[in-house]
Design a protein around this motif. Structure first.
Motif, PDB file in Angstrom:
ATOM      1  N   ALA A  31      93.494  59.399  88.197  1.00 43.85           N
ATOM      2  CA  ALA A  31      92.961  58.320  87.365  1.00 43.85           C
ATOM      3  C   ALA A  31      91.976  57.465  88.160  1.00 43.85           C
ATOM      4  O   ALA A  31      90.907  57.082  87.644  1.00 43.85           O
ATOM      5  CB  ALA A  31      94.096  57.459  86.825  1.00 43.85           C
ATOM      6  N   TYR A  32      92.325  57.171  89.397  1.00 44.69           N
ATOM      7  CA  TYR A  32      91.438  56.363  90.218  1.00 44.69           C
ATOM      8  C   TYR A  32      90.148  57.111  90.521  1.00 44.69           C
ATOM      9  O   TYR A  32      89.059  56.560  90.461  1.00 44.69           O
ATOM     10  CB  TYR A  32      92.157  55.974  91.517  1.00 44.69           C
ATOM     11  N   ARG A  33      90.262  58.387  90.841  1.00 48.27           N
ATOM     12  CA  ARG A  33      89.074  59.192  91.134  1.00 48.27           C
ATOM     13  C   ARG A  33      88.180  59.295  89.898  1.00 48.27           C
ATOM     14  O   ARG A  33      86.959  59.253  90.004  1.00 48.27           O
ATOM     15  CB  ARG A  33      89.466  60.579  91.627  1.00 48.27           C
ATOM     16  N   ARG A  34      88.766  59.403  88.709  1.00 47.17           N
ATOM     17  CA  ARG A  34      87.971  59.434  87.471  1.00 47.17           C
ATOM     18  C   ARG A  34      87.215  58.125  87.284  1.00 47.17           C
ATOM     19  O   ARG A  34      86.072  58.122  86.841  1.00 47.17           O
ATOM     20  CB  ARG A  34      88.867  59.694  86.260  1.00 47.17           C
ATOM     21  N   ALA A  35      87.868  57.010  87.604  1.00 43.91           N
ATOM     22  CA  ALA A  35      87.206  55.710  87.464  1.00 43.91           C
ATOM     23  C   ALA A  35      86.021  55.594  88.424  1.00 43.91           C
ATOM     24  O   ALA A  35      84.955  55.106  88.054  1.00 43.91           O
ATOM     25  CB  ALA A  35      88.208  54.588  87.710  1.00 43.91           C
ATOM     26  N   VAL A  36      86.203  56.053  89.646  1.00 39.42           N
ATOM     27  CA  VAL A  36      85.106  56.020  90.620  1.00 39.42           C
ATOM     28  C   VAL A  36      83.988  56.944  90.178  1.00 39.42           C
ATOM     29  O   VAL A  36      82.801  56.590  90.220  1.00 39.42           O
ATOM     30  CB  VAL A  36      85.621  56.388  92.033  1.00 39.42           C
ATOM     31  N   ASP A  37      84.332  58.151  89.716  1.00 45.62           N
ATOM     32  CA  ASP A  37      83.322  59.092  89.221  1.00 45.62           C
ATOM     33  C   ASP A  37      82.562  58.513  88.035  1.00 45.62           C
ATOM     34  O   ASP A  37      81.340  58.672  87.935  1.00 45.62           O
ATOM     35  CB  ASP A  37      83.968  60.428  88.835  1.00 45.62           C
ATOM     36  N   ALA A  38      83.273  57.847  87.130  1.00 44.12           N
ATOM     37  CA  ALA A  38      82.617  57.247  85.965  1.00 44.12           C
ATOM     38  C   ALA A  38      81.641  56.155  86.391  1.00 44.12           C
ATOM     39  O   ALA A  38      80.549  56.031  85.822  1.00 44.12           O
ATOM     40  CB  ALA A  38      83.659  56.676  85.006  1.00 44.12           C
ATOM     41  N   ALA A  39      81.997  55.375  87.407  1.00 42.41           N
ATOM     42  CA  ALA A  39      81.096  54.327  87.899  1.00 42.41           C
ATOM     43  C   ALA A  39      79.840  54.937  88.508  1.00 42.41           C
ATOM     44  O   ALA A  39      78.719  54.447  88.286  1.00 42.41           O
ATOM     45  CB  ALA A  39      81.813  53.453  88.921  1.00 42.41           C
ATOM     46  N   ILE A  40      79.991  56.013  89.246  1.00 39.55           N
ATOM     47  CA  ILE A  40      78.832  56.677  89.857  1.00 39.55           C
ATOM     48  C   ILE A  40      77.934  57.279  88.785  1.00 39.55           C
ATOM     49  O   ILE A  40      76.711  57.132  88.817  1.00 39.55           O
ATOM     50  CB  ILE A  40      79.300  57.745  90.865  1.00 39.55           C
ATOM     51  N   ILE A  41      78.536  57.938  87.793  1.00 45.82           N
ATOM     52  CA  ILE A  41      77.759  58.534  86.705  1.00 45.82           C
ATOM     53  C   ILE A  41      77.033  57.453  85.910  1.00 45.82           C
ATOM     54  O   ILE A  41      75.883  57.623  85.508  1.00 45.82           O
ATOM     55  CB  ILE A  41      78.674  59.388  85.800  1.00 45.82           C
ATOM     56  N   SER A  42      77.671  56.314  85.705  1.00 45.21           N
ATOM     57  CA  SER A  42      77.028  55.202  85.003  1.00 45.21           C
ATOM     58  C   SER A  42      75.807  54.711  85.770  1.00 45.21           C
ATOM     59  O   SER A  42      74.755  54.429  85.175  1.00 45.21           O
ATOM     60  CB  SER A  42      78.024  54.062  84.826  1.00 45.21           C
ATOM     61  N   ASP A  43      75.912  54.607  87.087  1.00 46.99           N
ATOM     62  CA  ASP A  43      74.772  54.195  87.908  1.00 46.99           C
ATOM     63  C   ASP A  43      73.625  55.188  87.810  1.00 46.99           C
ATOM     64  O   ASP A  43      72.458  54.812  87.731  1.00 46.99           O
ATOM     65  CB  ASP A  43      75.188  54.033  89.369  1.00 46.99           C
ATOM     66  N   ILE A  44      73.953  56.471  87.831  1.00 53.86           N
ATOM     67  CA  ILE A  44      72.920  57.503  87.723  1.00 53.86           C
ATOM     68  C   ILE A  44      72.226  57.409  86.371  1.00 53.86           C
ATOM     69  O   ILE A  44      70.995  57.495  86.278  1.00 53.86           O
ATOM     70  CB  ILE A  44      73.529  58.900  87.949  1.00 53.86           C
ATOM     71  N   ALA A  45      72.994  57.185  85.306  1.00 52.49           N
ATOM     72  CA  ALA A  45      72.413  57.065  83.967  1.00 52.49           C
ATOM     73  C   ALA A  45      71.484  55.859  83.879  1.00 52.49           C
ATOM     74  O   ALA A  45      70.407  55.935  83.275  1.00 52.49           O
ATOM     75  CB  ALA A  45      73.520  56.970  82.920  1.00 52.49           C
ATOM     76  N   LYS A  46      71.865  54.744  84.483  1.00 51.13           N
ATOM     77  CA  LYS A  46      71.015  53.551  84.482  1.00 51.13           C
ATOM     78  C   LYS A  46      69.711  53.801  85.234  1.00 51.13           C
ATOM     79  O   LYS A  46      68.638  53.369  84.810  1.00 51.13           O
ATOM     80  CB  LYS A  46      71.750  52.362  85.095  1.00 51.13           C
ATOM     81  N   ASP A  47      69.794  54.493  86.374  1.00 50.72           N
ATOM     82  CA  ASP A  47      68.591  54.810  87.140  1.00 50.72           C
ATOM     83  C   ASP A  47      67.653  55.707  86.343  1.00 50.72           C
ATOM     84  O   ASP A  47      66.437  55.517  86.344  1.00 50.72           O
ATOM     85  CB  ASP A  47      68.953  55.486  88.457  1.00 50.72           C
ATOM     86  N   ARG A  48      68.208  56.699  85.662  1.00 50.49           N
ATOM     87  CA  ARG A  48      67.370  57.593  84.861  1.00 50.49           C
ATOM     88  C   ARG A  48      66.720  56.855  83.705  1.00 50.49           C
ATOM     89  O   ARG A  48      65.569  57.111  83.359  1.00 50.49           O
ATOM     90  CB  ARG A  48      68.194  58.769  84.350  1.00 50.49           C
ATOM     91  N   GLN A  49      67.454  55.915  83.087  1.00 52.69           N
ATOM     92  CA  GLN A  49      66.875  55.124  82.003  1.00 52.69           C
ATOM     93  C   GLN A  49      65.738  54.260  82.521  1.00 52.69           C
ATOM     94  O   GLN A  49      64.699  54.114  81.868  1.00 52.69           O
ATOM     95  CB  GLN A  49      67.942  54.259  81.329  1.00 52.69           C
ATOM     96  N   ALA A  50      65.904  53.683  83.695  1.00 52.99           N
ATOM     97  CA  ALA A  50      64.835  52.870  84.291  1.00 52.99           C
ATOM     98  C   ALA A  50      63.597  53.714  84.561  1.00 52.99           C
ATOM     99  O   ALA A  50      62.464  53.257  84.353  1.00 52.99           O
ATOM    100  CB  ALA A  50      65.325  52.211  85.577  1.00 52.99           C
ATOM    101  N   GLU A  51      63.788  54.959  85.004  1.00 51.83           N
ATOM    102  CA  GLU A  51      62.649  55.848  85.235  1.00 51.83           C
ATOM    103  C   GLU A  51      61.946  56.185  83.924  1.00 51.83           C
ATOM    104  O   GLU A  51      60.718  56.221  83.863  1.00 51.83           O
ATOM    105  CB  GLU A  51      63.119  57.138  85.914  1.00 51.83           C
ATOM    106  N   ARG A  52      62.711  56.424  82.847  1.00 49.99           N
ATOM    107  CA  ARG A  52      62.096  56.697  81.537  1.00 49.99           C
ATOM    108  C   ARG A  52      61.319  55.487  81.042  1.00 49.99           C
ATOM    109  O   ARG A  52      60.216  55.623  80.507  1.00 49.99           O
ATOM    110  CB  ARG A  52      63.167  57.090  80.516  1.00 49.99           C
ATOM    111  N   ASP A  53      61.880  54.296  81.226  1.00 50.60           N
ATOM    112  CA  ASP A  53      61.174  53.078  80.803  1.00 50.60           C
ATOM    113  C   ASP A  53      59.878  52.902  81.585  1.00 50.60           C
ATOM    114  O   ASP A  53      58.864  52.481  81.022  1.00 50.60           O
ATOM    115  CB  ASP A  53      62.071  51.853  80.998  1.00 50.60           C
ATOM    116  N   ALA A  54      59.891  53.227  82.871  1.00 54.46           N
ATOM    117  CA  ALA A  54      58.678  53.102  83.683  1.00 54.46           C
ATOM    118  C   ALA A  54      57.615  54.090  83.231  1.00 54.46           C
ATOM    119  O   ALA A  54      56.427  53.793  83.270  1.00 54.46           O
ATOM    120  CB  ALA A  54      59.015  53.317  85.159  1.00 54.46           C
ATOM    121  N   ARG A  55      58.018  55.274  82.797  1.00 52.69           N
ATOM    122  CA  ARG A  55      57.039  56.250  82.296  1.00 52.69           C
ATOM    123  C   ARG A  55      56.451  55.803  80.962  1.00 52.69           C
ATOM    124  O   ARG A  55      55.306  56.082  80.657  1.00 52.69           O
ATOM    125  CB  ARG A  55      57.681  57.623  82.139  1.00 52.69           C
TER     126      ARG A  55
END
Length: 137
Positions: A31-55
């Motif tokens: 459960a803890y590892r899933r929470a950490v993985d979800a936080a990392i995936i959320s950060d990656i999704a935010k970065d990708r959205q920022a790149e799309r907005d910049a384009r």
């Protein structure tokens, strides 16, 4: 606001700090590892959205904010044209702004100070930011 690496560092720090304090069952670790993985995936999704907005808005004008009025378009284009010419160029009169479907078209003249007279410029404001300045001869 933390950067992606900062959030990742905090997640890794929490992994080392909280794991010994947690009950050491297999379910708790998963459960803890899933929470950490979800936080990392959320950060990656935010970065990708920022790149799309910049384009989508590659010509964002830093420092002018969103340009929504004719006065703001005249000021931003005048400043951009003076910056492009350099050498202490000054606006001659007030630039003229005309509305277009996606923004403004601004025309004006600059005094470059070289004795050659006025240097005309045309500037385009699209989607709330200066997209280009064309200097005359």
């Amino acid at each position: 606001m933390l950067t992606r690496t900062g959030r990742l560092s905090i997640a890794l720090l929490l992994t080392g700090v909280l794991t010994p304090a947690m009950a050491q069952t297999g379910y708790d670790r998963r459960a803890y590892r899933r929470a950490v993985d979800a936080a990392i995936i959320s950060d990656i999704a935010k970065d990708r959205q920022a790149e799309r907005d910049a384009r989508r808005a590659p010509y964002a004008s830093p420092g002018y904010g969103s340009i929504r009025t004719a006065q703001a378009a005249r000021e931003a284009c005048g400043a951009e044209a003076r910056r492009d010419v350099g050498g202490g160029a000054k606006l001659l009169g007030a630039p003229v702004a005309r509305t277009m479907s996606t923004g403004w078209e601004v025309e004006g003249d600059l005094d470059v100070g070289d004795g050659k007279g006025a240097l005309p410029f045309v500037c385009s404001v699209r989607n709330g930011s200066v997209s280009g300045v064309l200097l005359g001869e």
